[in-house]
Design a protein around this motif. Structure first.
Motif, PDB file in Angstrom:
ATOM      1  N   ARG A  92       0.829  -1.214   0.000  1.00 43.40           N
ATOM      2  CA  ARG A  92       0.000   0.000   0.000  1.00 43.40           C
ATOM      3  C   ARG A  92       0.857   1.255   0.000  1.00 43.40           C
ATOM      4  O   ARG A  92       0.536   2.243  -0.661  1.00 43.40           O
ATOM      5  CB  ARG A  92      -0.946  -0.003   1.199  1.00 43.40           C
ATOM      6  N   ASN A  93       1.962   1.226   0.737  1.00 44.79           N
ATOM      7  CA  ASN A  93       2.841   2.392   0.797  1.00 44.79           C
ATOM      8  C   ASN A  93       3.470   2.674  -0.559  1.00 44.79           C
ATOM      9  O   ASN A  93       3.523   3.834  -1.004  1.00 44.79           O
ATOM     10  CB  ASN A  93       3.906   2.205   1.862  1.00 44.79           C
ATOM     11  N   ILE A  94       3.953   1.648  -1.234  1.00 44.26           N
ATOM     12  CA  ILE A  94       4.556   1.845  -2.555  1.00 44.26           C
ATOM     13  C   ILE A  94       3.519   2.354  -3.541  1.00 44.26           C
ATOM     14  O   ILE A  94       3.790   3.266  -4.335  1.00 44.26           O
ATOM     15  CB  ILE A  94       5.215   0.543  -3.057  1.00 44.26           C
ATOM     16  N   GLU A  95       2.311   1.787  -3.505  1.00 45.50           N
ATOM     17  CA  GLU A  95       1.245   2.268  -4.389  1.00 45.50           C
ATOM     18  C   GLU A  95       0.947   3.736  -4.126  1.00 45.50           C
ATOM     19  O   GLU A  95       0.766   4.521  -5.060  1.00 45.50           O
ATOM     20  CB  GLU A  95      -0.012   1.414  -4.202  1.00 45.50           C
ATOM     21  N   LYS A  96       0.906   4.138  -2.863  1.00 45.11           N
ATOM     22  CA  LYS A  96       0.660   5.546  -2.514  1.00 45.11           C
ATOM     23  C   LYS A  96       1.779   6.433  -3.057  1.00 45.11           C
ATOM     24  O   LYS A  96       1.514   7.491  -3.637  1.00 45.11           O
ATOM     25  CB  LYS A  96       0.558   5.700  -0.991  1.00 45.11           C
ATOM     26  N   PRO A 102       4.137  10.073  -9.687  1.00 53.71           N
ATOM     27  CA  PRO A 102       4.111   9.161 -10.839  1.00 53.71           C
ATOM     28  C   PRO A 102       5.240   9.375 -11.838  1.00 53.71           C
ATOM     29  O   PRO A 102       5.624   8.449 -12.544  1.00 53.71           O
ATOM     30  CB  PRO A 102       2.754   9.447 -11.482  1.00 53.71           C
ATOM     31  N   ASP A 103       5.782  10.573 -11.902  1.00 53.50           N
ATOM     32  CA  ASP A 103       6.814  10.853 -12.902  1.00 53.50           C
ATOM     33  C   ASP A 103       8.212  10.932 -12.302  1.00 53.50           C
ATOM     34  O   ASP A 103       9.157  11.347 -12.964  1.00 53.50           O
ATOM     35  CB  ASP A 103       6.510  12.155 -13.635  1.00 53.50           C
ATOM     36  N   LYS A 104       8.356  10.519 -11.045  1.00 58.10           N
ATOM     37  CA  LYS A 104       9.660  10.619 -10.399  1.00 58.10           C
ATOM     38  C   LYS A 104      10.117   9.256  -9.917  1.00 58.10           C
ATOM     39  O   LYS A 104       9.337   8.461  -9.419  1.00 58.10           O
ATOM     40  CB  LYS A 104       9.613  11.569  -9.208  1.00 58.10           C
TER      41      LYS A 104
END
Length: 133
Positions: A92-96, A102-104
Motif C-alpha cells: 500500500r505504501n509503494i502504491e501511494k 508518478p513521474d519521479k
C-alpha cells in the motif's frame, strides 16, 4: 527472513508470559500505536546521541538498529490488530508513493558504514531534494 516469518516470530513473543494489553480486541491497536510512538522516540534518541558525540561508531549504529527493530515489532502488532500484514502495508505504501510521484524515481544509494555527519546528511538531502529556484 521475510515479513511473514517475522510476523510469526513476533506473534510468539506476545504470549510470553502473557499477551499485551487488549491483544486481539479493539484496545490492542491503542497499545500498539502508543508503543510505536515510544519506540520511534527511542530511535531518535539513539541517533541524537550519535550526532551529539560527533564521533559516531558501530555502537551508535547498533543502538539505532536495535530501536528500529522495536519499531518494526510494533508496526507488525498494529498490522495484526487491523487485520492485515506488513506485506500489505508495504504494498500500500509503494502504491501511494507511485500515485503521489508518478513521474519521479528517486534512487537513494546504500550508505553502509558509520553514521554520516550532520553536514553529510544535509548535503545528501539537498542533492536528493533540490529546492525550486
Amino acid at each position: 527472513m521475510d515479513f511473514k516469518e517475522y510476523e510469526e516470530a513476533c506473534d510468539r513473543t506476545t504470549h510470553d508470559p502473557k499477551p499485551y494489553p487488549g491483544r486481539n480486541t479493539g484496545e490492542g491497536v491503542n497499545y500498539a500505536i502508543v508503543g510505536l510512538c515510544g519506540e520511534a522516540g527511542e530511535v531518535a534518541g539513539a541517533y541524537k546521541k550519535a550526532l551529539v558525540s560527533n564521533s559516531p561508531d558501530v555502537a551508535d549504529r547498533d543502538a539505532v538498529l536495535d530501536e528500529c527493530g522495536d519499531v518494526l515489532w510494533y508496526l507488525a502488532a498494529i498490522a495484526r490488530e487491523l487485520g492485515t500484514t506488513l506485506e500489505e502495508v508495504a504494498h500500500r505504501n509503494i502504491e501511494k508513493c507511485l500515485r503521489r510521484y508518478p513521474d519521479k524515481t528517486v534512487v537513494i544509494p546504500p550508505t553502509p558504514g558509520p553514521f554520516r555527519t550532520r553536514d553529510q546528511i544535509t548535503e545528501m538531502v539537498d542533492r536528493l531534494f533540490p529546492q525550486a529556484a
